[in-house]
Scaffold this active site. Sequence first.
Site, PDB file in Angstrom:
ATOM      1  N   HIS A  23      -7.999 -59.169 -54.226  1.00  0.00           N
ATOM      2  CA  HIS A  23      -6.672 -59.044 -54.833  1.00  0.00           C
ATOM      3  C   HIS A  23      -6.463 -57.611 -55.363  1.00  0.00           C
ATOM      4  O   HIS A  23      -5.492 -56.940 -55.012  1.00  0.00           O
ATOM      5  CB  HIS A  23      -6.542 -60.062 -55.974  1.00  0.00           C
ATOM      6  N   GLU A  24      -7.377 -57.159 -56.185  1.00  0.00           N
ATOM      7  CA  GLU A  24      -7.231 -55.826 -56.766  1.00  0.00           C
ATOM      8  C   GLU A  24      -7.328 -54.754 -55.691  1.00  0.00           C
ATOM      9  O   GLU A  24      -6.644 -53.730 -55.748  1.00  0.00           O
ATOM     10  CB  GLU A  24      -8.268 -55.588 -57.878  1.00  0.00           C
ATOM     11  N   HIS A  28      -3.955 -54.337 -54.154  1.00  0.00           N
ATOM     12  CA  HIS A  28      -3.119 -53.437 -54.964  1.00  0.00           C
ATOM     13  C   HIS A  28      -3.534 -51.987 -54.712  1.00  0.00           C
ATOM     14  O   HIS A  28      -2.703 -51.091 -54.603  1.00  0.00           O
ATOM     15  CB  HIS A  28      -3.315 -53.724 -56.462  1.00  0.00           C
ATOM     16  N   HIS A  79      -2.157 -50.494 -51.622  1.00  0.00           N
ATOM     17  CA  HIS A  79      -0.750 -50.175 -51.846  1.00  0.00           C
ATOM     18  C   HIS A  79      -0.632 -48.782 -52.483  1.00  0.00           C
ATOM     19  O   HIS A  79       0.234 -47.992 -52.138  1.00  0.00           O
ATOM     20  CB  HIS A  79      -0.142 -51.242 -52.764  1.00  0.00           C
TER      21      HIS A  79
HETATM   22 ZN   LIG Z   1      -1.987 -58.634 -59.047  1.00  0.00          ZN
END
Ligand SMILES: [Zn+2]
Length: 678
Positions: A469-470, A473, A476
């Site tokens: 998940h991290e 990010h 991104h």
């Molecule tokens: Zn998040």
Amino acid sequence: MNKNILTEKFTTAFQTAPFSKIATTDFLPAFILGIKNAKAEIDAIIDNPEAPTFENTIEALDFSGEQLDRISSIFFNLNSAETNEDIQKIAQEVSPLLSEFGNDITLNQDLFKRVKAVYNSKADLKLTTEQETLLDKKYKSFSRNGANLTEDKKQALREIDKELSKLKLKFGENVLAETNKFEMLITNEADLAGLPEGAKEAAKQLAESKEKEGWLITLDYPSYIPFMTYADNRELRKELALASGSKAFHNDALDNQDNVLQIATLRFKRANLLGYKTHAHFVLEERMAKTPEKVESFLNELLEKAKPAAQEEFTNLENFAKEQDGIDTLQKWDSGYYAEKLKQKLFNLDDEQLKPYFKLENVIEGAFTIANKLFGLQFEEIHTIDKYHEDVLTYKVNDENGELVSIFYADFFPRKGKRNGAWMTSYKSQSIKNGVNDRPHVSIVCNFTKPTNTKPSLLTFNEVTTLFHEFGHALHGMLANTTYPSLSGTSVFWDFVELPSQVLENWCFEKEALELFAKHYETGEVIPMELVEKIKESATFHEGMQTMRQISFGLLDMSWHAQDPSAITNVKAHEKEAFGDTQLFPDVAENCMSTAFSHIFQGGYSSGYYSYKWAEVLDADAFEYFKEEGIFNKTVATKFKENVLSKGGTENPMTLYKRFRGQEPKPEALLKRAGLIK
Ligand SMILES: [Zn+2]
């Protein structure tokens, strides 16, 4: 005067933050100078004798304050990941200075005059899409704060804001006081039957710390959750659930009913003053969902589709509780308890079985390999740049052609001075200035199990998905490729920001991806597929009921913010009506959700609770595309990179998404993944 390293140009490799040379005492003077310099840059824009243009006003504004941004990011990142009393004290001193500086900009009429002049001539300017977005964003940062209002209305707005911040504070204080006030002291060990040893021990220690005999249970999550999940004593579960569900709903000094009504009313008035129909219209203007109608139809459509599955799950749970203990009417305080028992019976899956397959180093390597297969990124660990703690790992990230993409920091283990949870952040955002593409410095921070002398760090499956998940990010941030810093990377609308992070979690459930890294740390054996299947199934256990619950919160949020609240007089009655037919358990008259719904009445989630489900719909729909074409399909990955990951907030997210996917997101993929439709 001594030189302050924070205000000098960094001469380190890749101009990374020179952590080892920064003294804590450098921060305050650096902030003061940074603010002074940023103010001077703003003044230069205002005092420019030339007529306002996009370049000399909007662009100049976006590139201003670069020095202050770097100081702030280093400081606040440290305050989260490696703090101490001195840093915390500086944070207290600096925060008001920064918010004052922020106000100095958004309330500056001379600056707004120039911004507005450019905005009004927008049609003649031949701007690129990114420039148009930036102009819009800058203009709204003023107009949404009242810059277009007459003096007396501005005054009224300030009054409302002052009042609102007091009420929100009071709301939060009441919830906290109610949480802290309640204690359930257990003196008969038999009443703890069912609880795991660890939870019992924690309860005993808590009692001891308050000089009491026995075991103490409180409404804090680490105490509350295990009790509600495992305690066999139904009466005590009820007592605890009633206490938790009735926070700030006792018609006493700590009651929040009036605060709720006042907050909703003031938000409505505030929105009206600024020219919006309701608070939700105001908030959603800067969201992907755009309008309350869209949010409401989104929630209702999901509700309709999730409801049959939720009802079936509920009936199964009811039957299970009846079989087990002869429970006639399943109540809210039974839900966690019987759900856990049923889950154990169905899956019999625990973390210890899975952990040997998820050695931290392997999982990191796996994430890097996947990023390489999808986006051509190459991660190389480097030891030439400064770190703020020896546990931090540092990488240089290149693209296929060996060009620098990003610097990447990864900080995995808990320690004193690091806050809980996991997050992505950056030390420098990407932007293009004078033709030079300045690459970002991105970081992820987690709190995973540390290695010991005899065992490496082995992650729970939950930690594995957290890392992905991290890392999503982080991608991104790393792949950002925009001109303006305020539109770069993760600077996107709130209900869009979780797409890259959540979509990446999907790879953790795929055989093709797991084969790359989920190998037993001793034998090297790849995780057996039946274990993976079990993980998948247990991950969607009671998904229907969970979905209904999330939808009910989203609808409650909208009910407070998407209409004129002046007709609402009874908080509980309003709430019951707003929940409509989302409730599976019998209503509990003593309980009220709104009076302790801190997300929307204290935090920043008002008119935004729907975004949890919204983001899930997006990530499932996006991943469905990968699954259709192959989870490592280069074409789909490139489309994702070029239309989503690299674009930041340069365009409306719905436009970006449609360009990637070819259509608007549909809920079917999520419903399928969650097992709610076949
Ligand atoms: Zn998040």
